[in-house]
Design a protein around this motif. Structure first.
Motif, mmCIF file in Angstrom:
data_model
loop_
_atom_site.group_PDB
_atom_site.id
_atom_site.type_symbol
_atom_site.label_atom_id
_atom_site.label_comp_id
_atom_site.label_asym_id
_atom_site.label_seq_id
_atom_site.Cartn_x
_atom_site.Cartn_y
_atom_site.Cartn_z
ATOM 1 N N ASP A 1 -2.605 12.843 0.958
ATOM 2 C CA ASP A 1 -3.891 13.688 0.475
ATOM 3 C C ASP A 1 -3.600 14.955 0.367
ATOM 4 O OD1 ASP A 1 -4.943 11.067 -0.113
ATOM 5 O OD2 ASP A 1 -6.480 11.397 1.551
ATOM 6 N N ARG A 2 -3.053 15.525 1.417
ATOM 7 C CA ARG A 2 -2.776 16.983 1.698
ATOM 8 C C ARG A 2 -1.666 17.420 0.816
ATOM 9 N NH1 ARG A 2 -6.183 15.058 4.436
ATOM 10 N NH2 ARG A 2 -7.091 15.407 2.287
ATOM 11 N N LEU A 3 -0.699 16.689 0.657
ATOM 12 C CA LEU A 3 0.365 17.116 -0.406
ATOM 13 C C LEU A 3 -0.129 17.013 -1.784
ATOM 14 C CD1 LEU A 3 3.343 15.061 1.087
ATOM 15 C CD2 LEU A 3 3.107 17.515 1.276
ATOM 16 N N THR B 1 -2.725 -0.447 8.542
ATOM 17 C CA THR B 1 -2.077 0.058 9.991
ATOM 18 C C THR B 1 -2.461 1.652 10.062
ATOM 19 O OG1 THR B 1 -0.141 0.917 8.747
ATOM 20 C CG2 THR B 1 -0.160 -1.454 9.381
ATOM 21 N N ARG B 2 -2.226 2.073 11.578
ATOM 22 C CA ARG B 2 -2.556 3.366 11.798
ATOM 23 C C ARG B 2 -1.475 4.399 11.104
ATOM 24 N NH1 ARG B 2 -3.533 3.186 18.304
ATOM 25 N NH2 ARG B 2 -5.331 1.668 18.234
ATOM 26 N N LEU B 3 -0.246 3.610 10.990
ATOM 27 C CA LEU B 3 0.940 4.539 10.253
ATOM 28 C C LEU B 3 0.298 4.707 8.739
ATOM 29 C CD1 LEU B 3 3.581 5.720 10.586
ATOM 30 C CD2 LEU B 3 4.695 3.747 9.957
ATOM 31 N N GLY B 4 -0.153 3.610 8.203
ATOM 32 C CA GLY B 4 -0.354 3.898 6.875
ATOM 33 C C GLY B 4 -1.559 4.651 6.666
ATOM 34 N N TYR B 5 -2.400 4.870 7.664
ATOM 35 C CA TYR B 5 -3.413 5.701 7.768
ATOM 36 C C TYR B 5 -2.978 7.418 7.732
ATOM 37 C CZ TYR B 5 -7.586 8.619 9.144
ATOM 38 O OH TYR B 5 -8.531 9.427 9.174
ATOM 39 N N VAL B 6 -1.889 7.442 8.605
ATOM 40 C CA VAL B 6 -1.286 8.855 8.688
ATOM 41 C C VAL B 6 -0.522 9.128 7.396
ATOM 42 C CG1 VAL B 6 0.584 9.951 9.940
ATOM 43 C CG2 VAL B 6 -1.019 8.601 11.122
ATOM 44 N N TYR B 7 0.262 8.201 6.750
ATOM 45 C CA TYR B 7 0.895 8.328 5.530
ATOM 46 C C TYR B 7 -0.396 8.790 4.263
ATOM 47 C CZ TYR B 7 5.142 6.207 6.909
ATOM 48 O OH TYR B 7 6.175 5.862 7.772
ATOM 49 N N ASP B 8 -1.454 8.160 4.243
ATOM 50 C CA ASP B 8 -2.252 8.433 3.437
ATOM 51 C C ASP B 8 -2.839 9.901 3.470
ATOM 52 O OD1 ASP B 8 -3.947 7.483 1.114
ATOM 53 O OD2 ASP B 8 -5.598 7.808 2.578
ATOM 54 N N SER B 9 -3.165 10.205 4.668
ATOM 55 C CA SER B 9 -3.568 11.519 5.096
ATOM 56 C C SER B 9 -2.684 12.752 4.526
ATOM 57 C CB SER B 9 -3.940 11.839 6.443
ATOM 58 O OG SER B 9 -5.076 10.829 6.834
ATOM 59 N N ASP C 1 -5.217 7.057 -4.920
ATOM 60 C CA ASP C 1 -5.478 7.251 -3.808
ATOM 61 C C ASP C 1 -6.602 6.222 -3.292
ATOM 62 O OD1 ASP C 1 -5.851 8.837 -1.329
ATOM 63 O OD2 ASP C 1 -7.331 9.763 -2.234
ATOM 64 N N SER C 2 -7.357 5.947 -4.365
ATOM 65 C CA SER C 2 -8.274 4.787 -3.781
ATOM 66 C C SER C 2 -7.674 3.600 -3.760
ATOM 67 C CB SER C 2 -9.558 4.934 -4.806
ATOM 68 O OG SER C 2 -10.265 6.355 -4.930
ATOM 69 N N VAL C 3 -6.537 3.326 -4.581
ATOM 70 C CA VAL C 3 -6.248 1.822 -4.499
ATOM 71 C C VAL C 3 -5.297 1.369 -3.499
ATOM 72 C CG1 VAL C 3 -4.779 0.550 -6.154
ATOM 73 C CG2 VAL C 3 -6.498 1.793 -7.096
ATOM 74 N N ASP C 4 -4.581 2.399 -2.927
ATOM 75 C CA ASP C 4 -3.891 2.151 -1.754
ATOM 76 C C ASP C 4 -4.284 1.803 -0.686
ATOM 77 O OD1 ASP C 4 -4.584 4.526 -1.058
ATOM 78 O OD2 ASP C 4 -2.954 5.721 -0.620
ATOM 79 N N GLY C 5 -5.414 2.338 -0.278
ATOM 80 C CA GLY C 5 -6.408 1.838 0.962
ATOM 81 C C GLY C 5 -7.002 0.486 0.340
ATOM 82 N N PRO D 1 0.704 -1.252 -0.111
ATOM 83 C CA PRO D 1 0.064 -0.032 -0.090
ATOM 84 C C PRO D 1 0.892 1.273 0.090
ATOM 85 C CG PRO D 1 -0.680 -1.476 1.682
ATOM 86 C CD PRO D 1 0.530 -1.883 1.127
ATOM 87 N N THR D 2 2.086 1.458 0.740
ATOM 88 C CA THR D 2 2.798 2.415 0.877
ATOM 89 C C THR D 2 3.533 2.941 -0.735
ATOM 90 O OG1 THR D 2 3.218 1.915 3.175
ATOM 91 C CG2 THR D 2 4.901 3.340 1.672
ATOM 92 N N ALA D 3 3.576 1.611 -1.501
ATOM 93 C CA ALA D 3 4.486 2.176 -2.577
ATOM 94 C C ALA D 3 3.366 2.565 -3.468
ATOM 95 C CB ALA D 3 4.622 0.653 -3.398
ATOM 96 N N VAL D 4 1.951 2.349 -3.527
ATOM 97 C CA VAL D 4 1.067 2.761 -4.131
ATOM 98 C C VAL D 4 0.826 4.378 -3.861
ATOM 99 C CG1 VAL D 4 -1.486 2.827 -4.874
ATOM 100 C CG2 VAL D 4 -0.231 0.608 -4.521
ATOM 101 N N THR D 5 0.699 4.583 -2.271
ATOM 102 C CA THR D 5 0.589 5.693 -1.836
ATOM 103 C C THR D 5 1.983 6.898 -2.380
ATOM 104 O OG1 THR D 5 -0.400 5.176 0.070
ATOM 105 C CG2 THR D 5 0.687 7.315 0.115
ATOM 106 N N VAL D 6 3.024 6.343 -2.406
ATOM 107 C CA VAL D 6 3.939 6.980 -2.993
ATOM 108 C C VAL D 6 3.943 7.510 -4.269
ATOM 109 C CG1 VAL D 6 6.696 7.152 -3.610
ATOM 110 C CG2 VAL D 6 5.575 6.423 -1.347
ATOM 111 N N ALA D 7 3.597 6.256 -5.160
ATOM 112 C CA ALA D 7 3.169 6.692 -6.700
ATOM 113 C C ALA D 7 2.041 7.783 -6.821
ATOM 114 C CB ALA D 7 2.746 5.248 -7.295
ATOM 115 N N GLY D 8 1.065 7.818 -6.028
ATOM 116 C CA GLY D 8 -0.002 8.806 -6.030
ATOM 117 C C GLY D 8 0.460 10.151 -6.023
ATOM 118 N N VAL D 9 1.436 10.011 -4.735
ATOM 119 C CA VAL D 9 1.920 11.585 -4.800
ATOM 120 C C VAL D 9 2.916 12.321 -5.829
ATOM 121 C CG1 VAL D 9 3.520 12.820 -3.193
ATOM 122 C CG2 VAL D 9 1.980 11.291 -2.001
#
Length: 229
Positions: A116-118, A105-113, A91-95, A52-60
């Motif tokens: 989103d802001r960035l 994970t809670r950390l993943g939730y923080v990373y995702d938030s 952004d939808s796919v990482d979750g 999931p983190t890899a997808v989040t980074v790709a989204g950013v």
């Protein structure tokens, strides 16, 4: 059940538990179709062991491309809109990857938030580069950030769910960014100077919806916390 792939019904139940009890199976057809699409893509990526983190980074990274591309002559706003769309999918796919594979994970939730802001900062920067007034851009960003901050603080203070689904939510910001850049691109094809005026109107719509949504959320938070005691 880390590493175990969930089917759609299991996924929908787990997703609802993480989103204030909102069941995607009972959502409007368009929303349900989008969430199911995200589930299927997430399922495939999970099978491929993409994190999931890899997808989040790709989204950013996709979001950061928006202001870099938006000022290109002729096709810049169109490319910006395309990358907004790709980033919103990520952004939808990482979750979806996290839920479908049991890796929330809670950390993943923080990373995702944070991601989103960035991303929203990058989109608003693109609006400014295309021609929107800086003050309007800053107002849009501040109101959207405050919307998310109020909800987070309210949950910390004892609100049990997400509260109101307002007109200023993340999907609204995605839609305004996508449609705003597309229309600015079309206007620029007619007359280059029209792009700035069009993106200014899109930014104004962002500000109005964010402000109204914040008002809706504050009203709900006040009522929920008073009832909670």
């Amino acid at each position: 059940m880390v590493g175990t792939q969930l089917n759609w019904d299991q996924y929908a139940t787990a997703w609802a538990r993480l989103h204030g009890g909102f069941d995607p199976r009972t959502a409007a057809p368009v929303v349900r179709a989008w969430l199911r699409f995200a589930y299927h893509v997430g399922y495939v990526l999970g099978r491929l062991r993409v994190s999931p983190t890899a997808v989040t980074v790709a989204g950013v990274l996709l979001c950061f491309c928006v202001p870099l591309l938006a000022t290109r002559p002729a096709d810049g706003p169109f490319l910006g809109a395309l990358f907004v769309l790709l980033a919103s999918v990520a952004d939808s796919v990482d979750g979806a990857v996290a839920v479908a594979t049991g890796r929330t994970t809670r950390l993943g939730y923080v990373y995702d938030s944070v991601a989103d802001r960035l991303g929203e900062v990058a989109w608003l920067l693109a609006f400014w580069l295309v021609g929107a007034p800086g003050a309007l851009v800053v107002a849009g960003g501040a109101l959207s950030w405050l919307h998310e901050y109020v909800r987070a603080r309210a949950i910390s203070a004892g609100m049990r769910d997400i509260g109101a689904v307002t007109v200023g939510e993340r999907p609204t910001r995605v839609s305004v960014a996508l449609v705003g850049l597309l229309i600015a691109g079309l206007a620029g094809l007619i007359e280059p100077d029209l792009a700035a005026g069009t993106i200014t109107m899109a930014t104004a719509v962002w500000v109005l919806l964010a402000g109204f949504g914040l008002g809706q959320l504050l009203s709900t938070v006040r009522r929920a916390l008073l009832e909670a005691g």
